[in-house]
Design an enzyme around this catalytic site. Structure first.
Site, PDB file in Angstrom:
ATOM      1  N   ILE A  72     -17.969   9.475   2.681  1.00 32.01           N
ATOM      2  CA  ILE A  72     -17.694  10.346   1.541  1.00 32.01           C
ATOM      3  C   ILE A  72     -18.458   9.851   0.307  1.00 32.01           C
ATOM      4  CG2 ILE A  72     -15.857  11.075  -0.050  1.00 32.01           C
ATOM      5  CD1 ILE A  72     -15.958  12.590   2.642  1.00 32.01           C
ATOM      6  N   GLY A  73     -18.484   8.531   0.104  1.00 35.19           N
ATOM      7  CA  GLY A  73     -19.240   7.958  -1.010  1.00 35.19           C
ATOM      8  C   GLY A  73     -20.721   8.301  -0.934  1.00 35.19           C
ATOM      9  N   THR A  88      -1.746  11.134  -4.120  1.00 37.95           N
ATOM     10  CA  THR A  88      -2.531  11.925  -5.064  1.00 37.95           C
ATOM     11  C   THR A  88      -3.892  11.261  -5.205  1.00 37.95           C
ATOM     12  OG1 THR A  88      -0.640  12.778  -6.286  1.00 37.95           O
ATOM     13  CG2 THR A  88      -2.733  12.697  -7.465  1.00 37.95           C
ATOM     14  N   LEU A  89      -4.936  12.066  -5.159  1.00 33.89           N
ATOM     15  CA  LEU A  89      -6.313  11.593  -5.215  1.00 33.89           C
ATOM     16  C   LEU A  89      -6.967  12.028  -6.514  1.00 33.89           C
ATOM     17  CD1 LEU A  89      -7.233  12.923  -1.661  1.00 33.89           C
ATOM     18  CD2 LEU A  89      -6.402  10.622  -2.232  1.00 33.89           C
ATOM     19  N   GLU A  90      -7.734  11.138  -7.126  1.00 38.95           N
ATOM     20  CA  GLU A  90      -8.566  11.496  -8.279  1.00 38.95           C
ATOM     21  C   GLU A  90      -9.982  11.643  -7.741  1.00 38.95           C
ATOM     22  OE1 GLU A  90      -7.383   8.003  -8.583  1.00 38.95           O
ATOM     23  OE2 GLU A  90      -5.383   8.576  -9.156  1.00 38.95           O
ATOM     24  N   TYR A 141       9.811   0.340  -3.237  1.00 34.22           N
ATOM     25  CA  TYR A 141       9.445   1.211  -4.352  1.00 34.22           C
ATOM     26  C   TYR A 141      10.556   2.220  -4.625  1.00 34.22           C
ATOM     27  CZ  TYR A 141       6.383   4.104  -7.282  1.00 34.22           C
ATOM     28  OH  TYR A 141       5.816   4.792  -8.326  1.00 34.22           O
TER      29      TYR A 141
END
Length: 174
Positions: free
Chosen positions: A96-97, A119-121, A151
């Site tokens: 992906i990079g 959650t992805l940025e 958590y």
């Protein structure tokens, strides 16, 4: 210590790791290959840490969606993962990079007990086509040292995340 692929599979079989949906073929030598979910939040314009993020929600079309440079996208993993025993680290993949996509830049740590669709940025260096459920990165599991602290039992602000979560820093600033 990082778990090997066979150790990840064994820990899942023993109920120490949850990955849903799970596909044995996605286990690699030291990780699990996770997929992009089916929804993006498109964050155009100025963001303000003291205010809720405004974003347009869209379903990623099955035939493709083009990420544009200069736009922040929030997405999520297709898989929901958790472990009370192990710490999780989420990363993008080299593949992906190499397409110019930065994934999950700021928060790769999944605490013990955090059961989430991550959650992805997402940012793109150039325009690039993406597809729902495509392989997007690697999830590793680490054996922590010291007393476990779940958590979920700490009442932290993202403990109940079920999908894409925008920043909630404004809760601390207002």
């Amino acid at each position: 210590m990082i778990l090997t692929g066979p150790a990840i599979a064994a820990a899942r079989a023993a109920g120490e790791i949850s990955i849903e949906p799970y596909a044995p073929g996605r286990v690699s030598p030291n990780a699990y290959d996770w997929r992009l979910g089916e929804t993006l939040y498109v964050c155009d314009g100025q963001l303000d840490a003291a205010r809720p993020t405004t974003a347009a929600e869209l379903a990623i079309p099955s035939d493709r969606f083009v990420l544009r440079p200069g736009v922040l996208y929030l997405g999520s993993t297709y898989e929901k993962t958790s472990s009370e025993r192990y710490v999780q680290l989420l990363n993008g993949s080299r593949t992906i990079g190499a397409l110019g996509i930065w994934v999950h830049v700021s928060a790769p740590l999944g605490h013990q007990g955090h059961a989430i669709h991550w959650t992805l940025e997402i940012r793109a260096a150039v325009g690039v086509r993406i597809y729902p459920r495509m392989t997007f990165g690697k999830l590793t599991f680490l054996h922590p040292f010291g007393a476990a602290a779940s958590y979920q039992s700490h009442g932290l602000k993202y403990a109940t995340s079920t999908g894409v979560e925008a920043s909630r820093l404004y809760e601390e600033l207002t």
